[in-house]
Design a protein around this motif. Sequence first.
Motif, PDB file in Angstrom:
ATOM      1  N   ASN A  43      -6.085   2.280  -4.475  1.00  0.00           N
ATOM      2  CA  ASN A  43      -6.128   1.167  -5.728  1.00  0.00           C
ATOM      3  C   ASN A  43      -7.273   1.185  -6.265  1.00  0.00           C
ATOM      4  OD1 ASN A  43      -3.219   0.572  -5.539  1.00  0.00           O
ATOM      5  ND2 ASN A  43      -3.585  -1.027  -4.224  1.00  0.00           N
TER       6      ASN A  43
ATOM      7  N   ASP B  40      -2.503  -5.110  -2.340  1.00  0.00           N
ATOM      8  CA  ASP B  40      -2.381  -3.785  -2.637  1.00  0.00           C
ATOM      9  C   ASP B  40      -1.280  -3.018  -2.235  1.00  0.00           C
ATOM     10  OD1 ASP B  40      -5.165  -3.136  -3.310  1.00  0.00           O
ATOM     11  OD2 ASP B  40      -6.019  -4.208  -1.708  1.00  0.00           O
ATOM     12  N   ARG B  44       2.033  -2.713  -6.280  1.00  0.00           N
ATOM     13  CA  ARG B  44       1.531  -1.640  -6.910  1.00  0.00           C
ATOM     14  C   ARG B  44       2.076  -1.335  -8.193  1.00  0.00           C
ATOM     15  NH1 ARG B  44       2.777   0.600  -2.270  1.00  0.00           N
ATOM     16  NH2 ARG B  44       3.859   2.349  -2.848  1.00  0.00           N
TER      17      ARG B  44
ATOM     18  N   ASP C  90       1.677   6.367  -2.552  1.00  0.00           N
ATOM     19  CA  ASP C  90       2.994   5.871  -2.376  1.00  0.00           C
ATOM     20  C   ASP C  90       3.546   6.332  -0.935  1.00  0.00           C
ATOM     21  OD1 ASP C  90       3.698   4.285  -4.678  1.00  0.00           O
ATOM     22  OD2 ASP C  90       4.707   6.106  -5.546  1.00  0.00           O
TER      23      ASP C  90
END
Lengths: 253, 94, 330
Positions: A43, B40, B44, C90
């Motif tokens: 992130n 986190d 997302r 992911d």
Amino acid sequence: MTRDEALFEFLLRLGDNTLILGHRVSEWCGHAPVLEEDIALANTALDLIGQTQMWLGLAAEVEGKGRDADKLAFLRDAWDFRNLLLVEMPNGDFGQTLMRQFLFDAWHSVLLGRLMTSSDERVAAIAAKASKEVTYHLERSADTVVGLGDGTEESHARMQAALDYLWPYVGEMFRSDPVDAEMVAAGIAPDPASLREEFDGIVSRVLTEATLEIPASSFGHKGGKDGSFHTEHLGHLLSTMQWLQRAYPGCEW
Amino acid sequence: MSNEWPLWEVFIRGQHGLSHRHVGSLHAPDAEMAIKNARDVYTRRNEGVSIWVVEARHIAATAPGEKGPLFEPSESKVYRHPTFFDIPEEVGHM
Amino acid sequence: MYAQMIKTARSGVKTREEMTEQEREFQDKIDNDIKIEPRDWMPDDYRATLIRQIGQHAHSEVVGQLPEGNWITRAPTLERKAILLAKVQDEAGHGLYLYSAAETLGESRDELIRLLHEGRMKYSSIFNYPTLNWADIGAVGWLVDGAAIVNQVALQRTSYGPYSRAMIRICKEESFHARQGYHAIMKMAFGTPEQKRQAQDAVNRLWFPAIMMFGPNDSASTHSEQSMAWKIKVKSNDELRQQFVDQTVPQIEYLGLDLPDPGIKWNEERGHYDFSDPDWSEFFDVIKGNGPCNVDRMTARRKAWDDGQWVRDGLLEHARKKAARKVAAE
């Protein structure tokens, strides 16, 4: 140096910092100590890449020579990069990566806070968006530095070693040069030296909580933000990052 | 002593005005890191405005065998549901 | 698939007469599509089989970060870098959701990871193949994730509640993966001759490994019957493979690439594409640890875990100190 030339240099500095650090952090993907950290690091890297697109995009626009953010990122050689030496330093262990992140975040958050009131609206708008992201980065990296500094004997020792290794790269963040002077005169950006007090406040609070000691030496390496003296590490990073664009010029991807 | 980070259950409020909903679990050394990890891992794609975490071992639950006694009695109290009452249409929306 | 060759913990399916009262009630719930939840009674074999399957699925996601992660630092544009990083991230998330589902069955994540690192649990064969050029990144998203989606869409209906819910969440995120992959390989296939060559090379190398993901032919698959009865497995290997081939062949043709298998032909009578059987001896070699990347993948995973030990310990120790200080202050 015209004002736009100075602004172009200044924007490269901002964009190259986030580009190179984002690249470094992305190297962790798939290799972090635990899945939650793997995801969090990604992130951070994603935010930094996004900021790079904005800063380098604006730099290309200001330059007005038909380049774009990708051309600036992938088709310049090391001496044309304007990032701080700190962000090109290798990842090392997780502690070194997080310490580098914390030192950068602390400075970055203070800088972006000031840039939000920039006389250049484009700069102010990007800073406003980035500032939200970086506030979170700082919270997270500071917490982790505290947790590892005040953790086990081993984690403490590793964090102290990381701080000792990286501290000589902190000073460069606060050095002024003619580009900065031009930005100050135009009301676009603050004098780098003026960020130091707030930075020191954050860093000493966090490092004290982390039971870590700031090295006594005030020596600082320099040469990243003006491109005159990068470390050996940058060339290797670029040869990886730019390889496809260099090997197959002119393609669309 | 096991050195595995404790397991936390994560609840997220998707939009203002909605309740928190269980979205999944994760591991974290403490509550503060659990909240950050939840941010986190589970937001997302812009999924939340508020996060709760609770350590999994603190959740008390009904036993599957109690399902009958706990929930079936309410099935017979149909008068609790608004559609139980026929209101003449002329009265308007109620 | 991401979970291949899952050995059902028991052999053969019990008839109703052979079942205990409890087992009959359990089977009735499954037959009526009532989900099994963590605290419900379940046969030990059901639990053991699920732990193995979900665990293997989770390991596949995490090991699956590596072949694509191999190109994050070499992505050719900022946007491609961001997309690829988000995609590989992911996969880590999917691994996390799946480990969580396995944990509801009483097996901790650390324990599952230990079993993987000791070579006592497996992950999908596909991730033992290398990514050798940039078009591989497109091909992996499109073919590998495409194959995974075919399986995972079916698994949304699986009988175990937490597994089913994880699949639903994962499927939502996966469609982004297949599409970004196809988009990336389209650029290559429609690009310069050199780019097109990379695209063709990627499809040629990854086609058979991709269709092997569904596992051996039904006739050779010994473990399916009980898993089907328990709805841990919802469709057979061959059914899923055919579905994947049927949807993928026109996509290859659209790219203007040569079909990677001369045996691919539309069969009017069956209403499906015929295709060649992959070399199953290669599949079993890879499963046994002799694929091109098995050793590297496991070395990378073990290294990440071992190097991270001090971090996990350090942060946990800090949490303990903090809690102790809080108690002392109260």
